[in-house]
Design a protein around this motif. Structure first.
Motif, PDB file in Angstrom:
ATOM      1  N   ALA A  80     -39.075  19.465  17.143  1.00 14.07           N
ATOM      2  CA  ALA A  80     -39.894  20.034  18.217  1.00 14.07           C
ATOM      3  C   ALA A  80     -39.454  21.437  18.614  1.00 14.07           C
ATOM      4  N   ASN A  81     -38.375  21.951  18.032  1.00 14.07           N
ATOM      5  CA  ASN A  81     -37.869  23.268  18.402  1.00 14.07           C
ATOM      6  C   ASN A  81     -38.521  24.352  17.558  1.00 14.07           C
ATOM      7  N   PRO A  82     -38.786  25.510  18.130  1.00 11.91           N
ATOM      8  CA  PRO A  82     -39.431  26.579  17.362  1.00 11.91           C
ATOM      9  C   PRO A  82     -38.499  27.271  16.378  1.00 11.91           C
ATOM     10  N   ALA A  83     -37.199  27.155  16.578  1.00 12.42           N
ATOM     11  CA  ALA A  83     -36.240  27.853  15.718  1.00 12.42           C
ATOM     12  C   ALA A  83     -35.095  26.917  15.365  1.00 12.42           C
ATOM     13  N   ALA A  84     -34.377  27.293  14.314  1.00  6.06           N
ATOM     14  CA  ALA A  84     -33.220  26.508  13.890  1.00  6.06           C
ATOM     15  C   ALA A  84     -32.105  26.612  14.922  1.00  6.06           C
ATOM     16  N   ASP A  85     -31.172  25.676  14.850  1.00  6.05           N
ATOM     17  CA  ASP A  85     -30.027  25.700  15.756  1.00  6.05           C
ATOM     18  C   ASP A  85     -29.204  26.962  15.522  1.00  6.05           C
ATOM     19  N   SER A  86     -28.664  27.494  16.603  1.00  5.11           N
ATOM     20  CA  SER A  86     -27.980  28.790  16.529  1.00  5.11           C
ATOM     21  C   SER A  86     -26.716  28.746  15.682  1.00  5.11           C
ATOM     22  N   THR A  87     -26.041  27.602  15.643  1.00  2.30           N
ATOM     23  CA  THR A  87     -24.789  27.490  14.880  1.00  2.30           C
ATOM     24  C   THR A  87     -24.951  26.431  13.799  1.00  2.30           C
ATOM     25  N   PRO A  88     -24.745  26.787  12.525  1.00  2.00           N
ATOM     26  CA  PRO A  88     -24.847  25.790  11.456  1.00  2.00           C
ATOM     27  C   PRO A  88     -23.678  24.814  11.503  1.00  2.00           C
ATOM     28  N   LEU A  89     -23.794  23.739  10.745  1.00  2.00           N
ATOM     29  CA  LEU A  89     -22.782  22.681  10.729  1.00  2.00           C
ATOM     30  C   LEU A  89     -21.887  22.811   9.505  1.00  2.00           C
ATOM     31  N   ASP A  90     -20.600  22.586   9.707  1.00  2.00           N
ATOM     32  CA  ASP A  90     -19.718  22.362   8.569  1.00  2.00           C
ATOM     33  C   ASP A  90     -19.995  20.961   8.028  1.00  2.00           C
ATOM     34  N   ARG A  91     -19.881  20.806   6.730  1.00  2.00           N
ATOM     35  CA  ARG A  91     -20.175  19.494   6.142  1.00  2.00           C
ATOM     36  C   ARG A  91     -19.207  18.419   6.637  1.00  2.00           C
ATOM     37  N   SER A  92     -18.013  18.841   7.023  1.00  2.00           N
ATOM     38  CA  SER A  92     -17.048  17.866   7.536  1.00  2.00           C
ATOM     39  C   SER A  92     -17.439  17.317   8.902  1.00  2.00           C
ATOM     40  N   ALA A  93     -18.376  17.994   9.599  1.00  2.00           N
ATOM     41  CA  ALA A  93     -18.791  17.540  10.932  1.00  2.00           C
ATOM     42  C   ALA A  93     -19.829  16.436  10.874  1.00  2.00           C
ATOM     43  N   VAL A  94     -20.418  16.193   9.699  1.00  3.11           N
ATOM     44  CA  VAL A  94     -21.484  15.199   9.568  1.00  3.11           C
ATOM     45  C   VAL A  94     -20.895  13.796   9.651  1.00  3.11           C
ATOM     46  N   ARG A  95     -21.441  12.989  10.558  1.00  2.00           N
ATOM     47  CA  ARG A  95     -20.982  11.608  10.710  1.00  2.00           C
ATOM     48  C   ARG A  95     -21.843  10.618   9.940  1.00  2.00           C
ATOM     49  N   GLY A  96     -23.097  10.950   9.737  1.00  2.00           N
ATOM     50  CA  GLY A  96     -23.960  10.030   9.033  1.00  2.00           C
ATOM     51  C   GLY A  96     -25.392  10.521   9.007  1.00  2.00           C
ATOM     52  N   VAL A  97     -26.237   9.707   8.392  1.00  2.00           N
ATOM     53  CA  VAL A  97     -27.662  10.005   8.251  1.00  2.00           C
ATOM     54  C   VAL A  97     -28.451   8.979   9.051  1.00  2.00           C
ATOM     55  N   GLY A  98     -29.432   9.461   9.838  1.00  2.00           N
ATOM     56  CA  GLY A  98     -30.262   8.546  10.611  1.00  2.00           C
ATOM     57  C   GLY A  98     -30.964   7.544   9.714  1.00  2.00           C
ATOM     58  N   TYR A  99     -30.827   6.262  10.038  1.00  2.00           N
ATOM     59  CA  TYR A  99     -31.344   5.210   9.153  1.00  2.00           C
ATOM     60  C   TYR A  99     -32.308   4.276   9.868  1.00  2.00           C
ATOM     61  N   LEU A 100     -32.078   4.013  11.164  1.00  2.00           N
ATOM     62  CA  LEU A 100     -32.875   3.026  11.888  1.00  2.00           C
ATOM     63  C   LEU A 100     -33.156   3.536  13.297  1.00  2.00           C
ATOM     64  N   ARG A 101     -34.422   3.453  13.719  1.00  2.00           N
ATOM     65  CA  ARG A 101     -34.808   3.820  15.082  1.00  2.00           C
ATOM     66  C   ARG A 101     -35.185   2.569  15.842  1.00  2.00           C
ATOM     67  N   VAL A 102     -34.538   2.351  16.983  1.00  2.00           N
ATOM     68  CA  VAL A 102     -34.862   1.232  17.867  1.00  2.00           C
ATOM     69  C   VAL A 102     -35.488   1.827  19.124  1.00  2.00           C
ATOM     70  N   PRO A 103     -36.790   1.626  19.338  1.00  2.00           N
ATOM     71  CA  PRO A 103     -37.470   2.351  20.425  1.00  2.00           C
ATOM     72  C   PRO A 103     -37.063   1.879  21.814  1.00  2.00           C
ATOM     73  N   PHE A 104     -36.805   2.836  22.691  1.00  2.00           N
ATOM     74  CA  PHE A 104     -36.708   2.674  24.148  1.00  2.00           C
ATOM     75  C   PHE A 104     -35.538   1.817  24.649  1.00  2.00           C
ATOM     76  N   ILE A 105     -34.806   1.137  23.793  1.00  2.00           N
ATOM     77  CA  ILE A 105     -33.799   0.201  24.281  1.00  2.00           C
ATOM     78  C   ILE A 105     -32.633   0.932  24.939  1.00  2.00           C
ATOM     79  N   GLY A 106     -32.467   2.223  24.648  1.00  2.00           N
ATOM     80  CA  GLY A 106     -31.390   2.985  25.269  1.00  2.00           C
ATOM     81  C   GLY A 106     -31.774   3.643  26.575  1.00  2.00           C
TER      82      GLY A 106
END
Length: 361
Positions: free
Chosen positions: A122-148
């Protein structure tokens, strides 16, 4: 019709149709309540159980990934090998712009130094600071709606809403037992309950009366279940908060505030000019442009109407990687983005290029 109750007292029995309507009403209410509770518990389990195998539930608290992910959703991310961290995937990573926070954004391109450039859908531009690959914790796999949503309310300090949700769930758990008397009476009618009652105990509506000690015991039983309902409600809401304590936020977004006065003005945005391509080399096709005013929030490079690169506001050139090109002609558009936070306005350049891996015109 009159019947004689215990102790010889007379009372008027209600018509059979009234009793049937009340019984059916209780059954409908109890069934609906159990269905809602089962749905809530099912969603909570989907959000919580993956944590047992090392996956990470994360509560979404901003709309930067709308409409796919909205505040209150829980996204379960799973660790993946480095080769599976590719553009197009939604990544959960440590936010380099906010210590102790997480970023849940889409991987849109690879930076020149091998870093990961991310962007909220939904953002018009990319994030201002890129990520180091070591900062990645995982890939989104499952969405559970509204429970949070209760976790989101707690993060925002809306404790009244959290208490109301707990009370509502406790009320639903209590309603789950509203037809307990009807179900118990049905068991008595089939001879599965209270077989020790003597034959002279009066019958009402063609069944043995459940009055006397049975009613009092049943009332105590229902009261006990209602008391445990609140405990279960608090446990469920607290459990969801325990398994989804982390926040996923978009770096360009800040907390929303209420403005007592608003002023509307017309927005103007000009497109890039003098869009041109340089000498093709092994890295790809260099693209350059000029830009005047008003200040732009950044630039996007579109290849056949697909965004393939995002450039910061102060830059006026980029390179389309050779891996994105072949001998077939593709159109290139340079797009200026509005600098207003949260704006979706943009303006395309004054020229569309036609490029292949060996030619640009």
């Amino acid at each position: 019709m009159d019947t004689t109750g215990v102790g010889g007292q007379h009372r008027h029995a209600r018509p059979d149709t009234v009793l049937d309507a009340l019984d059916w009403g209780r059954v409908v209410v109890g069934t609906l309540a159990r269905g809602i509770v089962a749905t809530v518990l099912g969603l909570a389990l989907w959000a919580a159980v993956p944590a047992v195998v090392g996956w990470q539930p994360t509560t979404v608290v901003t709309a930067s990934m709308a409409p796919r992910l909205v505040p209150g959703d829980v996204v379960v991310s799973r660790p993946v090998p480095a080769p599976e961290v590719v553009p197009g995937r939604v990544l959960l990573a440590d936010d380099p712009d906010q210590a102790g926070h997480l970023r849940l954004h889409r991987y849109v391109e690879t930076g020149a130094d091998g870093t990961i450039v991310t962007k909220g859908d939904a953002n018009p531009a990319a994030d201002s600071t890129p990520l180091d690959r070591s900062a990645v914790r995982g890939v989104g796999y499952l969405r559970v709606p509204f429970i949070g949503t209760p976790v989101l309310w707690a993060h925002e300090g809306r404790w009244g809403a959290v208490a109301a949700a707990a009370a509502a769930l406790a009320g639903l758990l209590a309603l789950c037992t509203v037809d307990a008397g009807s179900r118990r009476t049905g068991r008595e009618a089939r001879g599965t309950s209270a077989p020790h009652l003597p034959s002279d105990v009066p019958r009402v509506h063609g069944r043995r009366s459940a009055r006397g000690p049975v009613v009092r015991g049943g009332a105590r039983h229902v009261a006990l279940r209602q008391g445990s309902a609140l405990l279960v409600a608090v446990t469920v809401l607290g459990g969801v908060g325990a398994v989804a304590p982390h926040r996923a936020e978009a770096a360009p977004f800040a907390a929303a505030t209420v403005s007592p006065r608003s002023t509307l003005t017309a927005a103007t945005l000009s497109g890039p000019t003098n869009v041109s391509c340089g000498l093709i080399n092994l890295a790809g096709v260099p693209i350059s442009w000029t830009y005047g005013s008003p200040p732009a929030g950044g630039f996007q490079i579109l290849l056949n109407n697909q965004v393939v690169a995002t450039v910061r506001a102060g830059e006026r050139s980029t390179t389309i990687a050779s891996g994105l090109l072949n001998l077939q002609s593709k159109t290139v558009v340079v797009r200026a983005l509005d600098a207003t936070p949260g704006s979706a306005w943009y303006a395309d350049g004054d020229r569309t290029l036609s490029v292949t891996s060996v030619l640009c015109s």
